[in-house]
Write an enzyme that holds these catalytic residues in place. Sequence first.
Site, PDB file in Angstrom:
ATOM      1  N   TYR A   1       0.849  -1.200   0.000  1.00 37.10           N
ATOM      2  CA  TYR A   1       0.000   0.000   0.000  1.00 37.10           C
ATOM      3  C   TYR A   1       0.878   1.241   0.000  1.00 37.10           C
ATOM      4  O   TYR A   1       1.826   1.326   0.778  1.00 37.10           O
ATOM      5  CB  TYR A   1      -0.907   0.022   1.245  1.00 37.10           C
TER       6      TYR A   1
ATOM      7  N   GLU B   1      -0.448   4.873  -0.516  1.00 35.33           N
ATOM      8  CA  GLU B   1      -1.168   6.135  -0.707  1.00 35.33           C
ATOM      9  C   GLU B   1      -0.221   7.320  -0.550  1.00 35.33           C
ATOM     10  O   GLU B   1       0.603   7.337   0.375  1.00 35.33           O
ATOM     11  CB  GLU B   1      -2.301   6.296   0.317  1.00 35.33           C
TER      12      GLU B   1
ATOM     13  N   ASP C   1      -6.492  14.161 -24.745  1.00 35.71           N
ATOM     14  CA  ASP C   1      -6.537  12.751 -24.362  1.00 35.71           C
ATOM     15  C   ASP C   1      -5.909  11.977 -25.524  1.00 35.71           C
ATOM     16  O   ASP C   1      -6.527  11.816 -26.575  1.00 35.71           O
ATOM     17  CB  ASP C   1      -7.998  12.339 -24.139  1.00 35.71           C
TER      18      ASP C   1
ATOM     19  N   THR D   1      -3.916   6.469 -21.723  1.00 37.33           N
ATOM     20  CA  THR D   1      -3.804   5.122 -21.179  1.00 37.33           C
ATOM     21  C   THR D   1      -2.409   4.627 -21.544  1.00 37.33           C
ATOM     22  O   THR D   1      -1.729   5.209 -22.400  1.00 37.33           O
ATOM     23  CB  THR D   1      -4.864   4.170 -21.774  1.00 37.33           C
TER      24      THR D   1
ATOM     25  N   LYS E   1      -2.386   0.889 -24.960  1.00 37.48           N
ATOM     26  CA  LYS E   1      -2.794   0.805 -26.368  1.00 37.48           C
ATOM     27  C   LYS E   1      -1.535   0.827 -27.236  1.00 37.48           C
ATOM     28  O   LYS E   1      -0.722  -0.084 -27.119  1.00 37.48           O
ATOM     29  CB  LYS E   1      -3.780   1.939 -26.684  1.00 37.48           C
TER      30      LYS E   1
ATOM     31  N   ARG F   1      -2.159  -2.385 -18.495  1.00 41.01           N
ATOM     32  CA  ARG F   1      -3.457  -1.704 -18.484  1.00 41.01           C
ATOM     33  C   ARG F   1      -3.440  -0.633 -17.393  1.00 41.01           C
ATOM     34  O   ARG F   1      -3.317  -0.959 -16.208  1.00 41.01           O
ATOM     35  CB  ARG F   1      -4.550  -2.744 -18.213  1.00 41.01           C
TER      36      ARG F   1
HETATM   37  N1  DSN Z   1     -12.186   1.219 -24.877  1.00 40.87           N
HETATM   38  C1  DSN Z   1     -11.256   2.093 -25.544  1.00 40.87           C
HETATM   39  C2  DSN Z   1     -11.303   1.948 -27.017  1.00 40.87           C
HETATM   40  O1  DSN Z   1     -11.510   0.842 -27.463  1.00 40.87           O
HETATM   41  O2  DSN Z   1     -11.088   2.906 -27.734  1.00 40.87           O
HETATM   42  C3  DSN Z   1     -11.448   3.499 -25.172  1.00 40.87           C
HETATM   43  O3  DSN Z   1     -11.540   3.609 -23.804  1.00 40.87           O
END
Ligand code: DSN
Length: 414
Positions: free
Chosen positions: A51, A53, A197, A223, A226, A232
């Site tokens: 943990y 925080e 974003d 994120t 990707k 993730r």
């Molecule tokens: N779920 C993602 C996508 O497939 O673009 C976006 O959050």
Amino acid sequence: MKNLKQQDPKIYEIIKREEKRQKEGLELIASENYVTPAVLEAMGSILTNKYSEGYPGKRYYGGNEVIDQAENLAIDRAKKLFGAEHVNVQPLSGSPANLAVYMALLKPGDKVLGFSLDQGGHLSHGHPLNFSGLLYTIIPYFVDKKTEEIDMDEVERIALKEKPKMILAGFSAYSRSMDWKRFKQIADKIGAFTFADIAHIAGLIAGGQIDSPVPYFDVVSTTTHKTLRGPRGAMIMSKAQFAQAINRAVFPGVQGGPHDHINAAKAVAFGEALKPSFKTYTAQIIKNAKSLSDALQKRGYRIVSGGTDNHLMLVDVFGSKGVTGKEAEHALEIAQISINKNMIPFDPRKPMDPSGIRVGTPALTTRGMKEKHMETVAEFIDRGIKNKDSETELKNLRKDVKDFAIKFPVPGIK
Ligand code: DSN
């Protein structure tokens, strides 16, 4: 996984079946990828036991001297990768990261200019059932009907009229370049915050393939799983002046304890993205996307906006072949080709059965596929769509897909 096999054979079997699916199928979901074994090992490490925080050097629990080093490494590497002044690597995923950005910059009810979801935006950019649409006043902007590209003059017109407190630039289903500088110029005219974003394109930016908003924008979220090909999760980058507000919004504003094993894996992925081989990888993602787009067009499919500048494209399957996005998704799934149904701009159909599909190349490129392989992939997609009503043909296709796919190893799967 010998411990798992012995102790919990049910979950072990499920993981094995998913390994088989990933190996034998073709992954064309634009937001997915395969992490390296090194990223997987960090994610599966004992760092999950802790943990933490707070932030490095200022934690609410003892025993964080080692964890601090992992989080600092992730921050330092991300700063180097994107040239960011401030980085917070704790966001658990894209939507919580975006929630933290809204909280840091706005008050509930404030106006936000965001890219319309049904034209390529994202749930967290203002969907009425999402926190963004529930808590803030969202003013959408759209693509031009003819070019199907974002119309920056229209963005400016709406911004000057509505005077939003924040302009949000980003997408989950848009295949063209973003004019970050112009967004910033428009925001400056009305004193609005700029928030990008880059979840979908972070890897392409890190690899130096497309323009980055980081030099211009106040805050940039992404994120990490990707095109960036990490675990993730997510992170937020910002100008130094927003550092404190962003950190407070992430913790204690939105989250409790960070996921230290994931943050260590983010550091590993950022380290990989700093290597020259990542430039080659990301250049190949775009070459493959262009090649796939050409190959589909040759087979009579209309690609929204006529092509792609990044890793994805929207295919108007209904307009081109009279097959709906849902039907295409279902048929291709039987053949072990994963894509997702998707609205296209000004879609006459509904979100659950739209006119389009979204297709992307990051995962296939990680498996080592090149432009020439995209011809085969387009051929498979076309066969699946043409034979959507024939179980037999789709099963035959599935065999061919498997024979082709297993020639390209998936990292982390034997
Ligand atoms: N779920 C993602 C996508 O497939 O673009 C976006 O959050």
